[in-house]
Design a protein around this motif. Structure first.
Motif, mmCIF file in Angstrom:
data_model
loop_
_atom_site.group_PDB
_atom_site.id
_atom_site.type_symbol
_atom_site.label_atom_id
_atom_site.label_comp_id
_atom_site.label_asym_id
_atom_site.label_seq_id
_atom_site.Cartn_x
_atom_site.Cartn_y
_atom_site.Cartn_z
ATOM 1 N N ASN A 31 -17.376 46.504 -22.389
ATOM 2 C CA ASN A 31 -17.857 46.787 -21.045
ATOM 3 C C ASN A 31 -16.829 46.271 -20.052
ATOM 4 N N ARG A 62 -16.280 57.622 -15.435
ATOM 5 C CA ARG A 62 -17.509 58.217 -15.945
ATOM 6 C C ARG A 62 -17.900 57.668 -17.324
ATOM 7 N N GLN A 63 -17.034 56.896 -17.933
ATOM 8 C CA GLN A 63 -17.364 56.300 -19.223
ATOM 9 C C GLN A 63 -18.531 55.322 -19.032
ATOM 10 N N PRO A 64 -19.502 55.345 -19.914
ATOM 11 C CA PRO A 64 -20.689 54.498 -19.730
ATOM 12 C C PRO A 64 -20.400 52.996 -19.775
ATOM 13 N N GLN A 67 -17.904 49.959 -15.167
ATOM 14 C CA GLN A 67 -18.562 49.790 -13.872
ATOM 15 C C GLN A 67 -17.474 49.756 -12.806
ATOM 16 N N PHE A 102 -19.791 53.224 -8.300
ATOM 17 C CA PHE A 102 -19.971 54.475 -9.036
ATOM 18 C C PHE A 102 -21.306 54.454 -9.754
ATOM 19 N N ASP A 103 -22.147 55.426 -9.415
ATOM 20 C CA ASP A 103 -23.473 55.574 -10.013
ATOM 21 C C ASP A 103 -23.365 56.564 -11.173
ATOM 22 N N HIS A 104 -23.610 56.091 -12.381
ATOM 23 C CA HIS A 104 -23.482 56.943 -13.564
ATOM 24 C C HIS A 104 -24.565 58.013 -13.652
ATOM 25 N N GLU A 107 -23.350 60.492 -10.934
ATOM 26 C CA GLU A 107 -21.908 60.689 -11.124
ATOM 27 C C GLU A 107 -21.175 60.802 -9.793
#
Length: 155
Positions: A31, A62-64, A67, A102-104, A107
């Motif tokens: 992470n 965009r990778q989970p 952050q 950035f809100d996953h 997006e």
């Protein structure tokens, strides 16, 4: 030049080896917390904002496991950064310094907080941004941290 060529060949051999590839494939992505402090309220606004737009369009954020937090301060008087006739400005409503995250789910890079105009070169503003970003990243399990600065150097 010969030394660099030899080094490049060695690195290529290491990265291409079956052992390296299989170890990399087994590695769990850690992470990561990416923080960018972008002070573009100067003659670097065009270049710094173009970098931000590249980040927004990148697959990396965009990778989970990533952050992304951004502090962005610009004049706000430039809207068409790539010359195609369309407004590309990440924040076109005003030039207030802004913290973005950035809100996953959506997006998108969303606004977390806007400030009245402040001096982004002060330790107080930088400390506030870092405290806000690091608190969230640590709470969400970040194990690696990257902090970048963009503006004029001070020395």
């Amino acid at each position: 030049m010969q030394r660099y060529r030899a080094l490049a060949m060695l690195l290529t051999a290491i990265v291409s080896s079956p052992t390296t590839r299989s170890a990399y494939a087994r590695a769990r992505p850690k992470n990561m917390c990416l923080m960018q402090y972008l002070v573009a309220d100067n003659d670097l606004e065009y270049a710094i904002t173009a970098d931000l737009l590249e980040l927004i369009d990148s697959e990396f954020i965009r990778q989970p496991n990533v952050q992304t937090w951004v502090y962005y301060d610009a004049h706000g008087d430039m809207d068409d950064y790539d010359g195609d006739g369309f407004n590309d400005a990440p924040l076109s409503d005003d030039a207030a310094p802004t913290i973005l995250w950035f809100d996953h789910v959506s997006e998108q890079l969303g606004v977390v907080q806007k400030f009245v105009e402040s001096n982004s070169d002060t330790i107080a503003v930088l400390s506030y941004f870092l405290a806000r970003a690091l608190t969230d990243c640590i709470k969400n399990g970040a194990e690696e941290f990257v902090l970048t600065f963009s503006s004029h150097g001070g020395g």
